[in-house]
Design a protein around this motif. Structure first.
Motif, PDB file in Angstrom:
ATOM      1  N   TYR A 248       0.838  -1.210   0.000  1.00  0.00           N
ATOM      2  CA  TYR A 248       0.000   0.000   0.000  1.00  0.00           C
ATOM      3  C   TYR A 248       0.874   1.261   0.000  1.00  0.00           C
ATOM      4  CZ  TYR A 248      -3.277   3.540   1.705  1.00  0.00           C
ATOM      5  OH  TYR A 248      -4.029   4.677   1.867  1.00  0.00           O
ATOM      6  N   ILE A 249       1.919   1.272   0.804  1.00  0.00           N
ATOM      7  CA  ILE A 249       2.835   2.415   0.826  1.00  0.00           C
ATOM      8  C   ILE A 249       3.488   2.580  -0.545  1.00  0.00           C
ATOM      9  CG2 ILE A 249       4.949   3.357   1.846  1.00  0.00           C
ATOM     10  CD1 ILE A 249       4.108   1.910   4.482  1.00  0.00           C
ATOM     11  N   PHE A 250       3.860   1.464  -1.185  1.00  0.00           N
ATOM     12  CA  PHE A 250       4.403   1.523  -2.553  1.00  0.00           C
ATOM     13  C   PHE A 250       3.421   2.231  -3.486  1.00  0.00           C
ATOM     14  CE2 PHE A 250       3.589  -0.682  -6.610  1.00  0.00           C
ATOM     15  CZ  PHE A 250       4.642  -0.167  -7.358  1.00  0.00           C
ATOM     16  N   VAL A 251       2.165   1.838  -3.426  1.00  0.00           N
ATOM     17  CA  VAL A 251       1.151   2.448  -4.299  1.00  0.00           C
ATOM     18  C   VAL A 251       1.080   3.950  -4.050  1.00  0.00           C
ATOM     19  CG1 VAL A 251      -1.327   2.567  -4.810  1.00  0.00           C
ATOM     20  CG2 VAL A 251      -0.194   0.343  -4.600  1.00  0.00           C
ATOM     21  N   LEU A 252       1.039   4.338  -2.791  1.00  0.00           N
ATOM     22  CA  LEU A 252       0.969   5.763  -2.462  1.00  0.00           C
ATOM     23  C   LEU A 252       2.194   6.517  -2.961  1.00  0.00           C
ATOM     24  CD1 LEU A 252      -0.430   5.685   1.187  1.00  0.00           C
ATOM     25  CD2 LEU A 252      -1.671   6.251  -0.910  1.00  0.00           C
ATOM     26  N   GLU A 253       3.381   5.988  -2.675  1.00  0.00           N
ATOM     27  CA  GLU A 253       4.609   6.718  -2.985  1.00  0.00           C
ATOM     28  C   GLU A 253       4.988   6.664  -4.457  1.00  0.00           C
ATOM     29  OE1 GLU A 253       6.823   6.438   1.350  1.00  0.00           O
ATOM     30  OE2 GLU A 253       7.365   4.977  -0.180  1.00  0.00           O
ATOM     31  N   SER A 254       4.796   5.532  -5.097  1.00  0.00           N
ATOM     32  CA  SER A 254       5.274   5.386  -6.473  1.00  0.00           C
ATOM     33  C   SER A 254       4.212   5.658  -7.530  1.00  0.00           C
ATOM     34  CB  SER A 254       5.837   3.981  -6.690  1.00  0.00           C
ATOM     35  OG  SER A 254       6.988   3.799  -5.906  1.00  0.00           O
ATOM     36  N   LEU A 255       2.962   5.450  -7.194  1.00  0.00           N
ATOM     37  CA  LEU A 255       1.918   5.580  -8.214  1.00  0.00           C
ATOM     38  C   LEU A 255       0.968   6.752  -7.972  1.00  0.00           C
ATOM     39  CD1 LEU A 255       1.000   1.782  -8.503  1.00  0.00           C
ATOM     40  CD2 LEU A 255       2.733   3.074  -9.777  1.00  0.00           C
ATOM     41  N   ARG A 256       0.827   7.190  -6.731  1.00  0.00           N
ATOM     42  CA  ARG A 256      -0.177   8.212  -6.421  1.00  0.00           C
ATOM     43  C   ARG A 256       0.403   9.399  -5.635  1.00  0.00           C
ATOM     44  NH1 ARG A 256      -5.078   7.790  -7.077  1.00  0.00           N
ATOM     45  NH2 ARG A 256      -5.603   8.833  -5.131  1.00  0.00           N
ATOM     46  N   TRP A 257       1.692   9.609  -5.703  1.00  0.00           N
ATOM     47  CA  TRP A 257       2.370  10.589  -4.853  1.00  0.00           C
ATOM     48  C   TRP A 257       1.777  11.993  -4.950  1.00  0.00           C
ATOM     49  CZ3 TRP A 257       4.836  10.562  -0.611  1.00  0.00           C
ATOM     50  CH2 TRP A 257       5.609  11.654  -0.215  1.00  0.00           C
ATOM     51  N   THR A 258       1.403  12.429  -6.134  1.00  0.00           N
ATOM     52  CA  THR A 258       0.907  13.798  -6.297  1.00  0.00           C
ATOM     53  C   THR A 258      -0.615  13.907  -6.175  1.00  0.00           C
ATOM     54  OG1 THR A 258       0.885  13.544  -8.700  1.00  0.00           O
ATOM     55  CG2 THR A 258       2.885  14.494  -7.716  1.00  0.00           C
ATOM     56  N   ALA A 259      -1.292  12.804  -5.953  1.00  0.00           N
ATOM     57  CA  ALA A 259      -2.757  12.830  -5.798  1.00  0.00           C
ATOM     58  C   ALA A 259      -3.125  13.555  -4.494  1.00  0.00           C
ATOM     59  CB  ALA A 259      -3.315  11.415  -5.778  1.00  0.00           C
ATOM     60  N   PRO A 260      -4.220  14.298  -4.510  1.00  0.00           N
ATOM     61  CA  PRO A 260      -4.620  15.046  -3.307  1.00  0.00           C
ATOM     62  C   PRO A 260      -4.771  14.176  -2.058  1.00  0.00           C
ATOM     63  CG  PRO A 260      -5.895  15.775  -5.196  1.00  0.00           C
ATOM     64  CD  PRO A 260      -5.099  14.579  -5.650  1.00  0.00           C
ATOM     65  N   THR A 261      -5.342  12.993  -2.189  1.00  0.00           N
ATOM     66  CA  THR A 261      -5.510  12.141  -1.001  1.00  0.00           C
ATOM     67  C   THR A 261      -4.164  11.689  -0.452  1.00  0.00           C
ATOM     68  OG1 THR A 261      -5.846  10.230  -2.447  1.00  0.00           O
ATOM     69  CG2 THR A 261      -7.823  11.292  -1.582  1.00  0.00           C
ATOM     70  N   THR A 262      -3.229  11.378  -1.326  1.00  0.00           N
ATOM     71  CA  THR A 262      -1.893  10.968  -0.884  1.00  0.00           C
ATOM     72  C   THR A 262      -1.164  12.137  -0.243  1.00  0.00           C
ATOM     73  OG1 THR A 262      -1.801   9.302  -2.617  1.00  0.00           O
ATOM     74  CG2 THR A 262       0.294   9.932  -1.612  1.00  0.00           C
ATOM     75  N   ARG A 263      -1.304  13.313  -0.838  1.00  0.00           N
ATOM     76  CA  ARG A 263      -0.662  14.500  -0.252  1.00  0.00           C
ATOM     77  C   ARG A 263      -1.205  14.767   1.140  1.00  0.00           C
ATOM     78  NH1 ARG A 263      -2.253  17.320  -4.841  1.00  0.00           N
ATOM     79  NH2 ARG A 263      -3.014  18.970  -3.473  1.00  0.00           N
ATOM     80  N   ARG A 264      -2.490  14.540   1.348  1.00  0.00           N
ATOM     81  CA  ARG A 264      -3.078  14.715   2.685  1.00  0.00           C
ATOM     82  C   ARG A 264      -2.496  13.704   3.663  1.00  0.00           C
ATOM     83  NH1 ARG A 264      -7.653  16.109   0.169  1.00  0.00           N
ATOM     84  NH2 ARG A 264      -8.513  14.008   0.080  1.00  0.00           N
ATOM     85  N   ILE A 265      -2.372  12.454   3.222  1.00  0.00           N
ATOM     86  CA  ILE A 265      -1.826  11.404   4.097  1.00  0.00           C
ATOM     87  C   ILE A 265      -0.416  11.757   4.552  1.00  0.00           C
ATOM     88  CG2 ILE A 265      -1.000   9.008   4.137  1.00  0.00           C
ATOM     89  CD1 ILE A 265      -3.440   8.362   2.298  1.00  0.00           C
ATOM     90  N   PHE A 266       0.403  12.255   3.618  1.00  0.00           N
ATOM     91  CA  PHE A 266       1.806  12.553   3.933  1.00  0.00           C
ATOM     92  C   PHE A 266       2.038  14.007   4.352  1.00  0.00           C
ATOM     93  CE2 PHE A 266       2.230   8.624   1.554  1.00  0.00           C
ATOM     94  CZ  PHE A 266       3.222   7.968   2.241  1.00  0.00           C
ATOM     95  N   GLY A 267       0.990  14.817   4.301  1.00  0.00           N
ATOM     96  CA  GLY A 267       1.113  16.209   4.728  1.00  0.00           C
ATOM     97  C   GLY A 267       1.997  17.047   3.820  1.00  0.00           C
ATOM     98  N   THR A 268       1.890  16.833   2.520  1.00  0.00           N
ATOM     99  CA  THR A 268       2.708  17.605   1.573  1.00  0.00           C
ATOM    100  C   THR A 268       1.829  18.494   0.701  1.00  0.00           C
ATOM    101  OG1 THR A 268       2.639  15.847  -0.081  1.00  0.00           O
ATOM    102  CG2 THR A 268       4.484  15.814   1.453  1.00  0.00           C
ATOM    103  N   SER A 269       2.407  19.568   0.256  1.00  0.00           N
ATOM    104  CA  SER A 269       1.713  20.463  -0.677  1.00  0.00           C
ATOM    105  C   SER A 269       1.870  19.924  -2.098  1.00  0.00           C
ATOM    106  CB  SER A 269       2.321  21.865  -0.598  1.00  0.00           C
ATOM    107  OG  SER A 269       3.661  21.831  -1.085  1.00  0.00           O
ATOM    108  N   ALA A 270       1.087  20.472  -3.020  1.00  0.00           N
ATOM    109  CA  ALA A 270       1.196  20.065  -4.423  1.00  0.00           C
ATOM    110  C   ALA A 270       2.600  20.358  -4.950  1.00  0.00           C
ATOM    111  CB  ALA A 270       0.146  20.780  -5.265  1.00  0.00           C
ATOM    112  N   GLU A 271       3.127  21.502  -4.589  1.00  0.00           N
ATOM    113  CA  GLU A 271       4.477  21.886  -5.045  1.00  0.00           C
ATOM    114  C   GLU A 271       5.542  20.951  -4.473  1.00  0.00           C
ATOM    115  OE1 GLU A 271       7.097  25.418  -3.652  1.00  0.00           O
ATOM    116  OE2 GLU A 271       5.894  26.165  -5.354  1.00  0.00           O
ATOM    117  N   SER A 272       5.447  20.683  -3.189  1.00  0.00           N
ATOM    118  CA  SER A 272       6.406  19.789  -2.544  1.00  0.00           C
ATOM    119  C   SER A 272       6.314  18.374  -3.121  1.00  0.00           C
ATOM    120  CB  SER A 272       6.149  19.759  -1.038  1.00  0.00           C
ATOM    121  OG  SER A 272       6.970  18.812  -0.415  1.00  0.00           O
ATOM    122  N   ALA A 273       5.104  17.899  -3.350  1.00  0.00           N
ATOM    123  CA  ALA A 273       4.926  16.559  -3.917  1.00  0.00           C
ATOM    124  C   ALA A 273       5.550  16.474  -5.308  1.00  0.00           C
ATOM    125  CB  ALA A 273       3.448  16.201  -3.967  1.00  0.00           C
ATOM    126  N   GLU A 274       5.371  17.505  -6.092  1.00  0.00           N
ATOM    127  CA  GLU A 274       5.954  17.505  -7.438  1.00  0.00           C
ATOM    128  C   GLU A 274       7.474  17.530  -7.370  1.00  0.00           C
ATOM    129  OE1 GLU A 274       5.806  16.666 -11.108  1.00  0.00           O
ATOM    130  OE2 GLU A 274       3.908  16.993 -10.089  1.00  0.00           O
TER     131      GLU A 274
END
Length: 125
Positions: free
Chosen positions: A18-44
């Motif tokens: 599940y962490i792989f999916v979040l980090e490698s496939l969905r990192w910039t998605a809004p729900t993933t950014r919320r989980i990890f507490g990152t902004s759109a800019e930081s995620a990119e």
């Protein structure tokens, strides 16, 4: 005790998939950014690092699953792989919390099942 070990190691492996999916496939998605507490800019900006880190988590899950598959027919190899996979997961959780105490909740989520699996494997022998 073996059933407990299998369940705990399997939970740890599934969590890391599940962490792989979040980090490698969905990192910039809004729900993933919320989980990890990152902004759109930081995620990119960190997208490539997260992609690599996600695969690291996937590989730990694979090592653990292969260990579970080998545990019956080749107990020594299975035990070694389960301990390598879950022990590395636990170590990563410890690194996370020792680097940033605000990540204690994430480290607990990431490290509890692997820690219990390690203990269970060791108590089985």
């Amino acid at each position: 005790m073996q059933i407990v070990t299998v369940v705990l190691a399997a939970i740890a492996a599934l969590l890391h998939v599940y962490i792989f999916v979040l980090e490698s496939l969905r990192w910039t998605a809004p729900t993933t950014r919320r989980i990890f507490g990152t902004s759109a800019e930081s995620a990119e900006t960190t997208r490539e690092l997260a992609y690599n880190q996600g695969f690291y988590n996937l590989f730990l899950a694979i090592v653990t699953v292969v260990g579970l598959a080998l545990w019956g027919p080749i107990p020594a190899a299975g035990t070694a792989l389960i301990l390598a996979g879950t022990g590395s997961m636990l170590a990563a959780a410890l690194v996370l919390v020792t680097r940033d105490a605000t990540k204690t909740r994430a480290a607990m989520i990431q490290g509890t099942a692997p820690a219990l699996a390690v203990v269970s494997v060791l108590l089985t022998f």
